[in-house]
Motif scaffolding. Structure first.
Motif, PDB file in Angstrom:
ATOM      1  N   GLY A  28      19.933  55.842  17.128  1.00 23.91           N
ATOM      2  CA  GLY A  28      18.665  55.130  17.051  1.00 23.91           C
ATOM      3  C   GLY A  28      17.762  55.385  18.251  1.00 23.91           C
ATOM      4  N   GLN A  29      16.502  55.695  17.956  1.00 26.61           N
ATOM      5  CA  GLN A  29      15.509  55.920  19.004  1.00 26.61           C
ATOM      6  C   GLN A  29      14.194  55.230  18.672  1.00 26.61           C
ATOM      7  OE1 GLN A  29      15.183  60.165  19.442  1.00 26.61           O
ATOM      8  NE2 GLN A  29      17.289  60.404  20.131  1.00 26.61           N
ATOM      9  N   LYS A  30      14.261  54.180  17.871  1.00 31.86           N
ATOM     10  CA  LYS A  30      13.086  53.426  17.452  1.00 31.86           C
ATOM     11  C   LYS A  30      12.126  54.265  16.611  1.00 31.86           C
ATOM     12  CE  LYS A  30      14.463  49.630  19.331  1.00 31.86           C
ATOM     13  NZ  LYS A  30      14.969  48.532  18.452  1.00 31.86           N
ATOM     14  N   ASP A  31      12.654  55.320  15.953  1.00 33.43           N
ATOM     15  CA  ASP A  31      11.816  56.092  15.044  1.00 33.43           C
ATOM     16  C   ASP A  31      11.372  55.206  13.879  1.00 33.43           C
ATOM     17  OD1 ASP A  31      12.399  59.162  15.868  1.00 33.43           O
ATOM     18  OD2 ASP A  31      14.213  57.955  16.089  1.00 33.43           O
ATOM     19  N   GLN A  32      10.202  55.526  13.335  1.00 38.26           N
ATOM     20  CA  GLN A  32       9.705  54.799  12.183  1.00 38.26           C
ATOM     21  C   GLN A  32      10.486  55.235  10.944  1.00 38.26           C
ATOM     22  OE1 GLN A  32       5.519  55.230  11.613  1.00 38.26           O
ATOM     23  NE2 GLN A  32       5.375  53.613  10.077  1.00 38.26           N
ATOM     24  N   VAL A  33      10.861  54.266  10.113  1.00 39.36           N
ATOM     25  CA  VAL A  33      11.665  54.539   8.916  1.00 39.36           C
ATOM     26  C   VAL A  33      10.936  54.021   7.685  1.00 39.36           C
ATOM     27  CG1 VAL A  33      13.801  53.920   7.701  1.00 39.36           C
ATOM     28  CG2 VAL A  33      13.880  54.562  10.120  1.00 39.36           C
ATOM     29  N   SER A  34      10.779  54.918   6.682  1.00 43.16           N
ATOM     30  CA  SER A  34      10.051  54.548   5.464  1.00 43.16           C
ATOM     31  C   SER A  34      10.980  54.163   4.317  1.00 43.16           C
ATOM     32  CB  SER A  34       9.155  55.698   5.023  1.00 43.16           C
ATOM     33  OG  SER A  34       9.928  56.863   4.752  1.00 43.16           O
ATOM     34  N   SER A  35      12.231  54.647   4.343  1.00 48.41           N
ATOM     35  CA  SER A  35      13.167  54.297   3.270  1.00 48.41           C
ATOM     36  C   SER A  35      14.594  54.394   3.771  1.00 48.41           C
ATOM     37  CB  SER A  35      12.972  55.198   2.047  1.00 48.41           C
ATOM     38  OG  SER A  35      13.409  56.511   2.312  1.00 48.41           O
ATOM     39  N   ILE A  36      15.451  53.605   3.153  1.00 51.18           N
ATOM     40  CA  ILE A  36      16.888  53.602   3.455  1.00 51.18           C
ATOM     41  C   ILE A  36      17.625  53.678   2.124  1.00 51.18           C
ATOM     42  CG2 ILE A  36      18.803  52.337   4.516  1.00 51.18           C
ATOM     43  CD1 ILE A  36      16.634  50.778   6.133  1.00 51.18           C
ATOM     44  N   PHE A  37      18.624  54.551   2.053  1.00 49.17           N
ATOM     45  CA  PHE A  37      19.410  54.695   0.827  1.00 49.17           C
ATOM     46  C   PHE A  37      20.882  54.605   1.201  1.00 49.17           C
ATOM     47  CE2 PHE A  37      21.330  56.388  -2.904  1.00 49.17           C
ATOM     48  CZ  PHE A  37      20.406  56.266  -3.935  1.00 49.17           C
ATOM     49  N   ILE A  38      21.581  53.610   0.657  1.00 49.22           N
ATOM     50  CA  ILE A  38      23.012  53.441   0.897  1.00 49.22           C
ATOM     51  C   ILE A  38      23.739  53.923  -0.347  1.00 49.22           C
ATOM     52  CG2 ILE A  38      24.848  51.836   1.512  1.00 49.22           C
ATOM     53  CD1 ILE A  38      22.722  50.001   2.711  1.00 49.22           C
ATOM     54  N   GLY A  39      24.449  55.060  -0.208  1.00 49.18           N
ATOM     55  CA  GLY A  39      25.087  55.679  -1.365  1.00 49.18           C
ATOM     56  C   GLY A  39      26.569  55.927  -1.123  1.00 49.18           C
ATOM     57  N   GLY A  40      27.197  56.572  -2.101  1.00 48.78           N
ATOM     58  CA  GLY A  40      28.626  56.802  -1.948  1.00 48.78           C
ATOM     59  C   GLY A  40      29.164  57.820  -2.936  1.00 48.78           C
ATOM     60  N   GLY A  41      30.455  57.649  -3.323  1.00 46.99           N
ATOM     61  CA  GLY A  41      31.234  56.436  -3.297  1.00 46.99           C
ATOM     62  C   GLY A  41      30.580  55.291  -4.063  1.00 46.99           C
ATOM     63  N   THR A  42      31.098  54.128  -3.811  1.00 48.48           N
ATOM     64  CA  THR A  42      30.586  52.891  -4.399  1.00 48.48           C
ATOM     65  C   THR A  42      30.346  51.879  -3.295  1.00 48.48           C
ATOM     66  OG1 THR A  42      31.891  53.322  -6.405  1.00 48.48           O
ATOM     67  CG2 THR A  42      31.029  51.100  -6.127  1.00 48.48           C
ATOM     68  N   PRO A  43      29.135  51.843  -2.728  1.00 42.23           N
ATOM     69  CA  PRO A  43      28.859  50.909  -1.632  1.00 42.23           C
ATOM     70  C   PRO A  43      29.113  49.450  -1.988  1.00 42.23           C
ATOM     71  CG  PRO A  43      27.139  52.561  -1.767  1.00 42.23           C
ATOM     72  CD  PRO A  43      28.008  52.756  -2.976  1.00 42.23           C
ATOM     73  N   SER A  44      28.975  49.118  -3.289  1.00 37.13           N
ATOM     74  CA  SER A  44      29.118  47.713  -3.674  1.00 37.13           C
ATOM     75  C   SER A  44      30.561  47.232  -3.698  1.00 37.13           C
ATOM     76  CB  SER A  44      28.477  47.479  -5.052  1.00 37.13           C
ATOM     77  OG  SER A  44      28.981  48.392  -6.010  1.00 37.13           O
TER      78      SER A  44
END
Length: 409
Positions: A46-62
């Motif tokens: 982490g460097q405080k970059d701006q983030v427009s989207s996050i995707f949590i994938g896998g596998g089965t994250p749930s």
């Protein structure tokens, strides 16, 4: 330009026969250790970059504890400048969702769910090795709606063993008729027989026979049957109010997957967890696939470079190739103006002969200004009367792999 983030959760209830992703069942203690390592990696990057989207994938994250998902997103927000309206997606499988988990996901800031149905036919689900029935999917979907999720994607698969055009269409219709409201986004991908999977051992010889034109290729659908499934997908979903914005993806107005569009248009991304990929600062790299090595490296606080593999500087020719064959997946096509801005050369200068050939064969076309303006305003608000865009025709979509290969320099 803002970053996109991907987080890989490599755990599942059991491995599906067609899956070639890095995933496997694991005990709770292993999952806990992995999430602890993930948090360490995120803090280190982490460097405080701006983030427009996050995707949590896998596998089965749930399948992991919902509190783990909450901790991961909290850590990301501490280390990065996540935009207020960022798209935050979690992949989930039916049979792993509960009302309690969904409430935590909402609290954690997840605003988009991607649920893997694959088929509404229980026999097809069993053949794929899925852990759920269609009824269990319907229950998970209902719980997600009751929890307040208003942006849901449903994954379907085409060209499955023993699947017919009729059974595939029944799955499509079942998704468009889901209660209490149909999904905002539908992804439809063909089954690919990947080496190293149990399906490869079972069906690859039949896939090869199909490619060679053999008539005796059952139980896999023929290439023409697969194309018919894709054409019927477009007809049926567009008739239900969905727009096909990418070869395999359909969305209602306002629900295009921003994370995926970013990938296809060259937005930089950073991946966390084993086997995750990154593309940032003109460089591409991946994390190694070994869970044991990853856990050890994070526990010992080694530099992130020590877990990375396949590092490469993306040279200009490679970047131009990717601009074309990734961008051509989008129905809007690729922009001559953007190509010139990025590479300082015109698309005609680099690819003039290929474009002319593909147009003569009816596989590509230049879009009309009015059609182009309407499409671009919906997707990214950057319409321009002076720009010209090239896109695949319907015939070009049918042979998209061939067309895209023509843009390799």
């Amino acid at each position: 330009m803002a970053l996109e983030l991907y987080v890989h959760i490599p755990f599942c209830v059991k491995k599906c026969g067609y899956c070639d992703f890095v995933s496997a069942p694991a005990a709770d203690a292993v999952q806990d250790a992995y999430v602890k390592a993930l948090l360490q990696e995120i803090r280190s990057a982490g460097q405080k970059d701006q983030v427009s989207s996050i995707f949590i994938g896998g596998g089965t994250p749930s399948i992991i504890k919902a509190e783990h998902i909450e901790a991961i997103l909290s850590c990301i927000r501490q280390e990065f400048a996540v935009e207020e309206d960022a798209e935050v997606t979690l992949e989930a499988n039916p049979g792993t969702l509960t009302a309690e988990k969904l409430a935590v996901y909402r609290r954690a800031g997840i605003n988009r769910l991607s649920i893997g149905l694959q088929s509404a036919n229980d026999e097809e689900l069993a053949l794929l090795g899925r852990i759920h029935t269609f009824r269990e999917f319907q229950e998970s979907y209902r719980l997600a709606r009751e929890a307040g999720f208003q942006n849901i994607n449903v994954d379907l698969m085409a060209a499955l063993p023993y699947q017919t055009e009729e059974s595939f269409e029944r799955s499509l219709r079942a998704v468009t008729e889901l209660a209490p409201a149909p999904p905002e986004h539908i992804s439809v991908y063909s089954l690919i027989i990947e080496e190293g999977t149990t399906f490869y051992e079972k069906y690859h010889s039949q896939a090869e026979a199909r490619e060679a034109g053999s008539e005796d290729t059952a139980p896999l659908p023929t290439e023409e049957e697969e194309r018919t499934m894709y054409r019927r997908t477009r007809e049926l979903l567009e008739g239900c109010g969905y727009e096909r914005y990418e070869i395999s993806n359909y969305a209602r107005p306002g629900f295009v997957c921003r994370h995926n569009v970013g990938y296809w248009t060259g937005v930089p991304y950073l991946g966390f967890g084993i086997s995750s990929s990154s593309y940032i600062g003109g460089k591409r790299f991946s994390n190694g696939r070994s869970l044991k090595e990853y856990l050890t490296a994070m526990k010992e606080a080694r530099p992130l470079e020590t877990i990375r593999v396949d590092e490469e500087v993306v040279e200009e020719e490679r970047a131009m190739e990717e601009f074309m064959f990734l961008g051509l997946r989008l129905m809007r096509g690729v922009s001559e103006k953007e190509f010139k801005r990025r590479f300082g050369r015109s698309m005609e200068e680099v690819y003039g002969t290929v474009l002319e050939t593909m147009e003569k064969r009816g596989l590509m076309e230049m879009t009309a200004p009015a059609t182009r303006e309407k499409r671009e305003e919906r997707i990214d608000g950057d319409a321009s009367q002076k720009d010209r865009l090239w896109r695949l025709t319907e015939e070009g979509i049918d042979v998209s792999n061939y067309v895209m290969a023509e843009f390799l320099l």
